[in-house]
Design a protein around this motif. Structure first.
Motif, PDB file in Angstrom:
ATOM      1  N   GLU A  79      64.301  52.055  -9.199  1.00  0.00           N
ATOM      2  CA  GLU A  79      63.620  53.307  -9.525  1.00  0.00           C
ATOM      3  C   GLU A  79      64.004  54.361  -8.500  1.00  0.00           C
ATOM      4  N   GLY A  80      63.635  55.575  -8.787  1.00  0.00           N
ATOM      5  CA  GLY A  80      63.956  56.675  -7.889  1.00  0.00           C
ATOM      6  C   GLY A  80      65.165  57.449  -8.386  1.00  0.00           C
ATOM      7  N   TRP A  81      65.556  58.417  -7.604  1.00  0.00           N
ATOM      8  CA  TRP A  81      66.625  59.315  -8.000  1.00  0.00           C
ATOM      9  C   TRP A  81      67.612  59.515  -6.864  1.00  0.00           C
ATOM     10  N   TRP A  82      68.871  59.499  -7.179  1.00  0.00           N
ATOM     11  CA  TRP A  82      69.989  59.777  -6.292  1.00  0.00           C
ATOM     12  C   TRP A  82      69.942  58.901  -5.047  1.00  0.00           C
ATOM     13  N   LYS A  83      69.848  59.480  -3.852  1.00  0.00           N
ATOM     14  CA  LYS A  83      69.839  58.686  -2.619  1.00  0.00           C
ATOM     15  C   LYS A  83      68.489  58.032  -2.350  1.00  0.00           C
ATOM     16  N   LEU A  84      67.482  58.354  -3.132  1.00  0.00           N
ATOM     17  CA  LEU A  84      66.148  57.775  -2.955  1.00  0.00           C
ATOM     18  C   LEU A  84      65.926  56.565  -3.865  1.00  0.00           C
ATOM     19  N   ARG A  85      66.977  56.111  -4.551  1.00  0.00           N
ATOM     20  CA  ARG A  85      66.848  54.927  -5.419  1.00  0.00           C
ATOM     21  C   ARG A  85      66.595  53.685  -4.573  1.00  0.00           C
ATOM     22  N   HIS A  86      65.748  52.807  -5.095  1.00  0.00           N
ATOM     23  CA  HIS A  86      65.441  51.563  -4.400  1.00  0.00           C
ATOM     24  C   HIS A  86      65.030  50.504  -5.425  1.00  0.00           C
ATOM     25  N   LEU A  87      65.111  49.262  -5.007  1.00  0.00           N
ATOM     26  CA  LEU A  87      64.739  48.140  -5.856  1.00  0.00           C
ATOM     27  C   LEU A  87      63.244  47.895  -5.777  1.00  0.00           C
ATOM     28  N   TYR A  88      62.700  47.322  -6.833  1.00  0.00           N
ATOM     29  CA  TYR A  88      61.307  46.878  -6.822  1.00  0.00           C
ATOM     30  C   TYR A  88      61.220  45.531  -7.518  1.00  0.00           C
ATOM     31  N   VAL A  89      60.141  44.805  -7.261  1.00  0.00           N
ATOM     32  CA  VAL A  89      59.916  43.490  -7.845  1.00  0.00           C
ATOM     33  C   VAL A  89      58.577  43.488  -8.573  1.00  0.00           C
ATOM     34  N   ASP A  90      58.584  42.977  -9.802  1.00  0.00           N
ATOM     35  CA  ASP A  90      57.363  42.759 -10.580  1.00  0.00           C
ATOM     36  C   ASP A  90      57.276  41.284 -10.918  1.00  0.00           C
ATOM     37  N   SER A  91      56.070  40.810 -11.121  1.00  0.00           N
ATOM     38  CA  SER A  91      55.877  39.450 -11.632  1.00  0.00           C
ATOM     39  C   SER A  91      55.930  39.501 -13.147  1.00  0.00           C
ATOM     40  N   VAL A  92      56.449  38.446 -13.739  1.00  0.00           N
ATOM     41  CA  VAL A  92      56.456  38.348 -15.200  1.00  0.00           C
ATOM     42  C   VAL A  92      55.829  37.013 -15.577  1.00  0.00           C
ATOM     43  N   ALA A  93      55.253  36.978 -16.747  1.00  0.00           N
ATOM     44  CA  ALA A  93      54.656  35.736 -17.236  1.00  0.00           C
ATOM     45  C   ALA A  93      55.764  34.759 -17.605  1.00  0.00           C
ATOM     46  N   ILE A  94      55.672  33.544 -17.105  1.00  0.00           N
ATOM     47  CA  ILE A  94      56.644  32.512 -17.432  1.00  0.00           C
ATOM     48  C   ILE A  94      56.220  31.865 -18.745  1.00  0.00           C
ATOM     49  N   GLN A  95      57.155  31.832 -19.698  1.00  0.00           N
ATOM     50  CA  GLN A  95      56.816  31.283 -21.017  1.00  0.00           C
ATOM     51  C   GLN A  95      57.488  29.961 -21.237  1.00  0.00           C
TER      52      GLN A  95
END
Length: 95
Positions: A79-95
């Motif tokens: 997420e973010g824009w240009w030089k401010l882009r960075h990674l993020y982590v979300d949890s997801v339901a394991i099916q």
């Protein structure tokens, strides 16, 4: 290894442009009232102590994941824009 990691295609491109390596680990966050929470973070770099991480290759990316997160369903995005882009982590339901 029982990891379920969903990496968004934009995050795959971002990680590849940053060197093709991502580390997923817990990072302590301090609250305003003295509380402490460990949040999962993704960083486009090698870990400081790779021997403490599980390692695998996915989508031509070298992934280092903290053992305590390896069994959880995780989604990595960018997420973010240009030089401010960075990674993020979300949890997801394991099916």
């Amino acid at each position: 290894m029982n990891h379920v990691i969903d990496i968004d295609s934009n995050a795959v491109d971002f990680i590849k442009k940053q060197g093709g390596v991502v580390t997923v680990r817990l990072s302590p966050r301090h609250g305003c009232c003295g509380g402490l929470a460990n949040l999962a973070v993704a960083e486009p770099r090698h870990p400081d102590a790779p021997h403490h991480y599980q390692h695998h290759i996915q989508d031509s990316i070298s992934i280092y994941i903290a053992p305590e997160l390896a069994a959880q369903g995780l989604r990595i995005g960018v997420e973010g824009w240009w030089k401010l882009r960075h990674l993020y982590v979300d949890s997801v339901a394991i099916q």
